[in-house]
Design a protein around this motif. Sequence first.
Motif, mmCIF file in Angstrom:
data_model
loop_
_atom_site.group_PDB
_atom_site.id
_atom_site.type_symbol
_atom_site.label_atom_id
_atom_site.label_comp_id
_atom_site.label_asym_id
_atom_site.label_seq_id
_atom_site.Cartn_x
_atom_site.Cartn_y
_atom_site.Cartn_z
ATOM 1 N N LYS A 40 0.461 -1.634 -0.214
ATOM 2 C CA LYS A 40 -0.378 0.013 0.008
ATOM 3 C C LYS A 40 0.251 0.904 -0.382
ATOM 4 O O LYS A 40 0.321 2.396 -0.521
ATOM 5 C CB LYS A 40 -0.979 -0.074 1.138
ATOM 6 N N ASN A 41 1.820 0.972 0.826
ATOM 7 C CA ASN A 41 2.870 2.420 0.309
ATOM 8 C C ASN A 41 3.796 2.830 0.090
ATOM 9 O O ASN A 41 5.123 3.467 -0.088
ATOM 10 C CB ASN A 41 2.895 2.677 2.119
ATOM 11 N N ILE A 50 8.508 8.208 4.671
ATOM 12 C CA ILE A 50 9.670 6.867 4.568
ATOM 13 C C ILE A 50 9.824 7.148 6.289
ATOM 14 O O ILE A 50 9.698 6.375 6.304
ATOM 15 C CB ILE A 50 10.266 6.503 3.593
ATOM 16 N N LYS A 51 10.493 8.050 6.502
ATOM 17 C CA LYS A 51 11.204 7.449 7.852
ATOM 18 C C LYS A 51 9.755 7.216 8.840
ATOM 19 O O LYS A 51 10.467 6.672 9.714
ATOM 20 C CB LYS A 51 12.054 8.652 8.781
ATOM 21 N N ALA A 52 9.190 8.568 9.106
ATOM 22 C CA ALA A 52 8.081 8.039 9.987
ATOM 23 C C ALA A 52 7.462 7.302 10.238
ATOM 24 O O ALA A 52 7.598 5.750 10.517
ATOM 25 C CB ALA A 52 6.508 8.933 9.389
ATOM 26 N N MET A 53 7.541 6.224 8.622
ATOM 27 C CA MET A 53 6.801 5.030 8.449
ATOM 28 C C MET A 53 7.485 3.995 9.002
ATOM 29 O O MET A 53 7.230 3.150 9.513
ATOM 30 C CB MET A 53 6.251 4.563 6.643
ATOM 31 N N ILE A 54 9.034 3.949 9.322
ATOM 32 C CA ILE A 54 9.644 2.983 9.331
ATOM 33 C C ILE A 54 10.008 3.014 10.730
ATOM 34 O O ILE A 54 10.093 1.842 11.332
ATOM 35 C CB ILE A 54 11.129 3.911 8.838
ATOM 36 N N ALA A 55 9.862 4.510 12.014
ATOM 37 C CA ALA A 55 9.729 4.429 13.061
ATOM 38 C C ALA A 55 8.662 4.076 13.517
ATOM 39 O O ALA A 55 8.672 3.045 14.315
ATOM 40 C CB ALA A 55 9.688 5.796 13.522
#
Length: 89
Positions: A40-41, A50-55
């Motif tokens: 989805k992303n 991307i950094k926020a999703m990795i976190a």
Amino acid sequence: MANPLRSEVVRLYKNLLYLGREYPKGGDYFRDRLRAAFTKNKSVQDPEQIKAMIARGEYVARELEALYYLRKYRAMKKRYYEDRPEKNS
């Protein structure tokens, strides 16, 4: 041009996939949900997003580890206290 965060995303995916093997609803259930979330992303290009999703993914990994430790602790406690006789006061 390859995204410099790609290796972090792949590492996170592999880590979550490994942790999902022991998921209470089953590894197949977890793998399907994980794949859907990453698919989805996959079109996101903004490095901050991307950094926020990795976190967020790392948070999920820590929560899974806590869930497994708690399950292990409960199983050990149950085995230890299961055979003990009750003391009557």
